[in-house]
Design a protein around this motif. Sequence first.
Motif, PDB file in Angstrom:
ATOM      1  N   GLY A  66       0.741  -1.301   0.055  1.00 33.53           N
ATOM      2  CA  GLY A  66       0.116  -0.098  -0.109  1.00 33.53           C
ATOM      3  C   GLY A  66       0.993   1.149   0.065  1.00 33.53           C
ATOM      4  N   CYS A  67       2.016   1.274  -0.827  1.00 30.76           N
ATOM      5  CA  CYS A  67       2.855   2.470  -0.544  1.00 30.76           C
ATOM      6  C   CYS A  67       2.395   3.434  -1.483  1.00 30.76           C
ATOM      7  N   SER A  68       1.558   3.170  -2.471  1.00 33.30           N
ATOM      8  CA  SER A  68       1.264   4.190  -3.523  1.00 33.30           C
ATOM      9  C   SER A  68       2.267   4.475  -4.537  1.00 33.30           C
ATOM     10  N   TYR A  80      -5.460   4.442  -7.682  1.00 37.69           N
ATOM     11  CA  TYR A  80      -6.055   4.755  -6.291  1.00 37.69           C
ATOM     12  C   TYR A  80      -5.733   3.867  -5.344  1.00 37.69           C
ATOM     13  N   VAL A  81      -4.886   4.330  -4.323  1.00 38.83           N
ATOM     14  CA  VAL A  81      -4.583   3.152  -3.359  1.00 38.83           C
ATOM     15  C   VAL A  81      -4.948   3.940  -1.965  1.00 38.83           C
ATOM     16  N   ALA A  83      -4.428   3.103   2.213  1.00 37.72           N
ATOM     17  CA  ALA A  83      -3.510   2.115   2.908  1.00 37.72           C
ATOM     18  C   ALA A  83      -4.276   2.183   4.333  1.00 37.72           C
ATOM     19  N   ALA A  84      -3.832   0.898   5.003  1.00 37.66           N
ATOM     20  CA  ALA A  84      -4.245   0.696   6.404  1.00 37.66           C
ATOM     21  C   ALA A  84      -3.121   0.075   7.140  1.00 37.66           C
ATOM     22  N   GLU A  85      -3.376  -0.323   8.304  1.00 35.66           N
ATOM     23  CA  GLU A  85      -2.425  -0.656   9.170  1.00 35.66           C
ATOM     24  C   GLU A  85      -2.464  -2.227   9.482  1.00 35.66           C
ATOM     25  N   ARG A  97       2.235  -1.947   6.867  1.00 36.35           N
ATOM     26  CA  ARG A  97       1.142  -1.294   6.004  1.00 36.35           C
ATOM     27  C   ARG A  97       0.714  -2.265   4.894  1.00 36.35           C
TER      28      ARG A  97
ATOM     29  N   PHE B 219      -0.448   6.543   7.765  1.00 38.39           N
ATOM     30  CA  PHE B 219      -0.731   5.639   6.625  1.00 38.39           C
ATOM     31  C   PHE B 219      -2.107   6.358   5.873  1.00 38.39           C
ATOM     32  N   SER B 221      -2.094   8.889   3.985  1.00 36.04           N
ATOM     33  CA  SER B 221      -1.811   9.594   2.595  1.00 36.04           C
ATOM     34  C   SER B 221      -0.349   9.641   2.006  1.00 36.04           C
ATOM     35  N   ARG B 222       0.017   9.775   0.863  1.00 37.50           N
ATOM     36  CA  ARG B 222       1.580  10.022   0.804  1.00 37.50           C
ATOM     37  C   ARG B 222       1.686  11.552   0.400  1.00 37.50           C
ATOM     38  N   TRP B 224       2.665  13.322  -1.731  1.00 39.92           N
ATOM     39  CA  TRP B 224       2.767  13.917  -3.134  1.00 39.92           C
ATOM     40  C   TRP B 224       1.172  13.740  -3.513  1.00 39.92           C
ATOM     41  N   GLU B 225       0.504  13.124  -2.648  1.00 36.40           N
ATOM     42  CA  GLU B 225      -1.148  12.667  -2.998  1.00 36.40           C
ATOM     43  C   GLU B 225      -2.204  13.816  -2.686  1.00 36.40           C
ATOM     44  N   ARG B 247      -7.625  14.925   0.626  1.00 42.83           N
ATOM     45  CA  ARG B 247      -7.376  14.028  -0.364  1.00 42.83           C
ATOM     46  C   ARG B 247      -8.680  13.228  -0.474  1.00 42.83           C
ATOM     47  N   THR B 248      -9.287  12.981  -1.632  1.00 46.35           N
ATOM     48  CA  THR B 248     -10.684  12.325  -1.852  1.00 46.35           C
ATOM     49  C   THR B 248     -11.679  13.090  -0.908  1.00 46.35           C
TER      50      THR B 248
END
Lengths: 155, 641
Positions: A66-68, A80-81, A83-85, A97, B219, B221-222, B224-225, B247-248
């Motif tokens: 899930g690192c995108s 579109y990603v 992520a969750a733990e 992750r 966790f 978002s990144r 750049w997103e 985001r979203t």
Amino acid sequence: MSLWDDIKALAEEVKAPLTGLSITDSYSRQPRVTIQYPDVRRPLSRRARWRHVLNRYENGLEKCIGCSLCAGACPANAIYVKAAENTAENRVSPGERYAEQYEINMIRCIFCGYCEEACPTQAIQLKDIYELADDERKDLIYTKEMMLTPAPEEE
Amino acid sequence: MAETITQAPETVNLTIDGKKVTVPKGTLLITAAFQAGADVPYFCHHPRLKPAGACRMCLVRIEKMAKLQTACTVPVSEGMVVDTLSPEVKQAQQGILEFLLINHPLDCPICDRGGECPLQNMTFQYGPGVTRFIDEKRHFPKPVPLNDYVSIDRERCIQCSRCTRFQAEIAGDGALAIESRGNSAVIAPFSLDGFQSHFSGNTVELCPVGALLSRPYRFQSRPWEFHSTDSVCSMCGVGCNIAVQTRTNQLMRVNSRLNEDVNEEWTCDTGKFEQYWVNSEERITTPMIRRASVLKPCSWDEALTAVAEAFSSAAKSSSNTVAGIGSTRTSNEEAYLFQRIFRTALGSNNIDHRMHDFPIRPMETSLAAIGEAKAIVAIGFDPKQYLPVVWLRIYKAISNGNATYAHVSSVDDPAVEAALAVGEGAILLTDDHIASADLDKLTKRAKSAGAKINVLLPDNNSWGAILMGVLPDRLPSLQPVGNGARPKFEALWGGPVPDKPGLATWDILKAGAAGDIRALYVLGSNPVASFPDRDLAASALEKIPFVVVQDLFLSESAQYANVFLPASSFIEKAGTFTNIEGRVQPFGAAIRPVGDSKPDWQILSELYARLGASAPFFGPADIAREIAHSADKNTFAGDRR
């Protein structure tokens, strides 16, 4: 104008179509190139880049963390990603992750394979699954469930 | 010209990479290097923190010194010749990065800092590219929560001590410390019951790696997103400049923005971590109307028409039977429009926002001036708790200027006397709960001593509500309703404005409980929960036949509503807030309004159209333009950067 002349003229006229038919005949003896799709499928190149597949490890855990980075590399902005733990009760991938949601918009995707290149765990791969046509736009947004390889125990 | 500068005694000349620079005496070499255009990599250096020389990244060659020196700890001296580009320096930078990365895990893909990480950037720019370290790295349990907001991943820490220095030097609580030495050195809370600080979130932004992490953002978002929008914090009156990152159509994170006059580059934990209510599932996003004693969803048109009819029929019988209770949390534009609707369309001055009576008195100094005070006394409230970023200014005065500080409960406390004895440079801080008799007494004493008094109002737009005229006896810019300013507003608004002061909140509620109010508009406030006499507020709202509540959540007051209008949060709209100093600061819309909700200004504008407005307002900028026309230059400068 004698009869012989008539025969010669007729032979002259018949010669052209016969020459043509002989070429047709020579082709009909060659091996056929038409493939009876969908009954018969042509093997693709080993490097063919079609629909994405999300891989698993042999123990069934998802490779995707899930690192995108795929979404970051995507020039078409098709991924579109969310992520969750991972927790002890719900372990989806190794490490901390995992991708809770993973969607690729196949209408946008240009099959460039940058996502595969960016992936640090080789979780995403473009495989030779090329039958992507559909008549509903929203069905062309592929979810994680549609792209994941089946878990070993489910097989 | 150059001659005079070089001969000025407080400057120093030096050469950096062959370029001559002149800087004030005492400047650190790293700052001078940046001024010369040299790029010195660093992790532990921070212009607001004292030098530490902890990370060793900023090594440079200084002529006539035996070894490479850390640029962040060396003050410049006359005639210094510095080289930041030599192969020797490059080799040192690579060596330091190789050392730092020995224990740093390479989990950048899953690290929340990845993408905006100084260590990642420096490694790409200055790093060796390969490591010779092939052994097992150091391991710690991770991530370990330090408090409700911050967790620590000790494997990633490079012991730069930015966080511990921030807590000790800026926040003044020393809540973090380095525990153990050498390879086992870790960042740990000083107190056994965790990271006890109002400012812990700043360490997440300061951390040059992904060691200190935001727990709500984990966790999500990144970097750049998300999309970052300039905004102003809505949690208290300081008005810290923040970047709302979304985001979203959801809030992901709040970061601070630089504003030297307000928050410098800090935020408090409330401002950084307590804003996630905007994403709440409990928000009401459709208008509701009461049918058979139950609130049922309806269309906007239905709701607004019902409100317009109820208010205009009540106002037609007598303008005293309508009332409005505004809020300290709506923007200036919304507060202005609210009072304009009541004063012109309904012909009533029964409009207020106060939940108790308090002295309306602008601050006598700026926020920044608190940081330069010689003596500070906070009377009757704890700034750290209620206006945390004001505490950072107070601590700045304590730590830099050796100011005395006390927080006391009464104006008669000896500490007040001691501060007044300092005279010029003494600042007394008090909140809106001070009795006006006490304040008058204090003012007299402060005036003769030359001290200043700052009455700090608690909410993010308390001053906006006051200056926009959400008061029964004041028009915008604090103009009394009865005096000569009224014709100016009548001309601007195109209708008569009542010249008699209306009812204040407590009088509205009393009149409501007595059955004299027929329609009440509650905009963004919650009298049933926040009015001191809750029983009075509840009985008033129960007795009033038509109550409109405009809010984000189904509040206690909304239980009595006949119509509920769902408003949008501050990140879904643009506008301006006025902070405790009277500074008007704009904020932008970061996301679309959630669900069917609408920004308050839009709801009011659409209601105004139904009440017969001559021309509608199409946006907050429309309203701001009118305010800038009508208001004093001092109260609304129209400063829309």
